[in-house]
Design a protein around this motif. Structure first.
Motif, short mmCIF file in Angstrom:
data_model
loop_
_atom_site.label_atom_id
_atom_site.label_comp_id
_atom_site.label_asym_id
_atom_site.label_seq_id
_atom_site.Cartn_x
_atom_site.Cartn_y
_atom_site.Cartn_z
N MET C 64 -2.69 8.53 47.98
CA MET C 64 -3.82 8.34 47.08
C MET C 64 -3.62 9.13 45.79
N GLN C 71 -5.13 3.92 38.93
CA GLN C 71 -6.41 3.26 39.20
C GLN C 71 -7.52 3.72 38.26
N ALA C 80 -15.71 4.49 41.67
CA ALA C 80 -15.03 3.61 42.62
C ALA C 80 -13.90 4.36 43.33
N PHE C 81 -13.18 5.15 42.55
CA PHE C 81 -12.11 5.92 43.17
C PHE C 81 -12.65 6.92 44.17
N SER C 84 -13.43 5.31 47.40
CA SER C 84 -12.28 5.02 48.26
C SER C 84 -11.73 6.31 48.87
N THR C 87 -14.05 7.28 51.66
CA THR C 87 -13.82 6.40 52.81
C THR C 87 -12.63 6.87 53.62
N LEU C 88 -11.60 7.30 52.93
CA LEU C 88 -10.43 7.83 53.63
C LEU C 88 -10.81 9.08 54.42
N GLN C 91 -12.56 8.35 57.51
CA GLN C 91 -11.72 7.78 58.57
C GLN C 91 -11.14 8.87 59.48
N THR C 172 -22.18 3.85 55.33
CA THR C 172 -21.87 3.47 53.95
C THR C 172 -22.91 4.04 52.99
#
Lengths: 193, 193, 193, 193
Positions: C64, C71, C80-81, C84, C87-88, C91, C172
């Motif tokens: 990333m 990005q 947005a970055f 993401s 989100t990682l 996980q 979310t």
DNA sequence: AATGAATGAGGGTTCATTCAT
DNA sequence: GATGAATGAACCCTCATTCAT
């Protein structure tokens, strides 16, 4: 898979001698020279062992129920059958003695106990039905039910006498005495021929 | 001196409900709001409490034995007497249920249990002797012994049924059922008049 | 070779749900319907599984880091970055939550944790450097370091919020809330254009 | 009653060092040279000890909340107050670190954790309200909420840094760094005077 | 690659009982 | 008579890990 059976065998002997509560899992594993973990590999907990034994017992009772109509053809076969039944009950006597666990145990074990009791009742009822069929008894429906109830309780009560005696030699004597009482119970209803 | 009795009363109730082994001394003292030390001032140990209760029971049985020849004058008095006997047994039912402790307990407690059992047998025998004397039964000596044995076991067995039912309302019903079986047991030997 | 990945996948899910310590190797093997021995064929021990996952995580972070300069070209790309990235982190959230293992674990696992933390810090620093380069922020060197530290902690803190909520649907939502806070953190330093 | 406090004191130290899960009750009793039974006389189980400590912590936070409006009269008092707050958090840092237990623990302990978190949030919110009242900040309602959230997470995140360092001497240094970050967080919203 | 029985150290907890006060 | 803190042996059970097959 060997050890599972060894645990069951020893547990049965120890439970009969000392009662479930007074047998520790460590005692079992030590006497078998296996690790505690091994016991718990085969059984979820101590009650699980008891449950397995109760189910063994239950199956043996059911087997006996299906066999006895072949074995008992005349009233003369009755005492011998009773003796073999009493011998079976004696083999698993810890079950019939330990009402404490039945009352307070986990629901799971409780259910197994309950099922076994029903099997015993069913066997008993079937026994008297069969004797009636053989035309050996002259008894009314209501009286027969009472007789069956009483018969079961005397059988269990007499098995419990075993537990009060340490000397194993006396056991066969006691079993015979029990059979005598059970036979005496039926005596008054015999059909004269 | 008050607390001694309070311990006995509560212990009796708890022993009946849960069995000696499942009642802890701490439970007793907590429910009575006394200290553990206080309990051990009045009793040497937990078994000592059980012993005292067994002896209470034993004395009540003996008292009943000496009373019943006055209370039972005809066969019609028999069921009522049986009911009062069953009620007494029910009051101390933990004793009749807990063969485990009887088998494995300290010799001291064992002796008390043994004495009580003998009292019960004696009462039973005396009962049938008396009925015979009243000329109510026609029965041979040997049969009478068997009948007495069976009678005691059925009584105890039926008392144990109580422990399997939580609902106290059903208890009187069960006691009556027990009496019915005991009466049915004697039925075949009644003298026709 | 298939089973190795299956163990990793399931372990990740279970570790996230329950934490390393509360997931037993037996649970993993049972759910995968493989033998314990099989698991230990692929991994030296339980920590080894965790180590592998931490390294997976570490690589994803590094990836990333190398991607984000492509990005994020304007400040508008930043949220947005962040999403993401969050989100990682989500996980592999068991890693960021379990400081206990980090503190007391084997030195080997500790080193992997440490390396991962450095990767995260580096990514964060690089992010702000880049934003500075894009001429989007007006901030002093010292403040930027503090901002980076704070940013990472808020990200991790918000990820940990996820673990307190069982409902996956809310996840979310929580991630978005986290992003909002992270954006708010930068707000004061935006260059007016 | 002395031993109860000794258990709490030692447990706090050990929990901070090793985490609840890695501290055994035997370790506690051995180090205190008391019997295992004694520990269980004062606490129902290990979680009960943790619960007591969380409640202690909770009360300390609440006390701080009611005190700080007297202690902080100008913005210059803010860092000192933050340091004392961070010091308190550091004292019970095992609580803030162990989300695993929070997530999976018994509902009872979970509730205590939850209550504590609310206390912390309330304290934080009240802090910013007060600063606003002192006319030290110029900030909008929405931003203030975000600021409060972020502030709490940074505080906790920084406390968790402590756990990664064994050397106790560095702790005061780390606490000061945490305070710096927290102060930096507010910096952009200071009212120029 | 895979199986599954077996190990054994370790942990949490209970409870009858004692004893200084 | 009464208190209550303290003891310590015993018990049930878990689980990471090994190893012969």
């Amino acid at each position: 898979m060997r050890n599972r059976e060894r645990v069951l065998n020893l547990s049965l002997a120890l439970f009969n001698q000392q009662g479930i509560a007074h047998v520790s899992t460590l005692q079992i594993t030590t006497e078998l020279e296996i690790s505690p973990g091994n016991l718990y590999y085969h059984f979820r907990n101590k009650e699980d062992i008891a449950k397995a034994l109760v189910q063994e017992f239950d199956q043996a009772v059911s087997r006996m129920r299906s066999e006895f109509s072949h074995q008992v053809n005349t009233l003369d076969d009755y005492p011998a059958f009773l003796l073999s039944l009493m011998t079976l009950l004696a083999q698993y006597r810890f079950v019939l003695r330990d009402l404490e666990t039945l009352v307070l145990g986990e629901p799971d074990l409780k259910r197994c106990f309950g099922h076994l009791y029903n099997s015993l009742k069913a066997l008993n009822q079937a026994m008297f039905d069969h004797l009636n069929h053989l035309d050996a008894l002259s008894i009314e429906k209501e009286d027969q039910r009472f007789l069956a109830d009483n018969s079961l309780m005397i059988a269990i009560g007499w098995i419990n006498q075993l537990s009060m005696v340490n000397n194993t030699d006396e056991h066969t004597l006691i079993l015979r005495q029990g059979v005598s009482r059970l036979v005496a119970l039926v005596q008054p209803y015999l059909k004269l021929t």
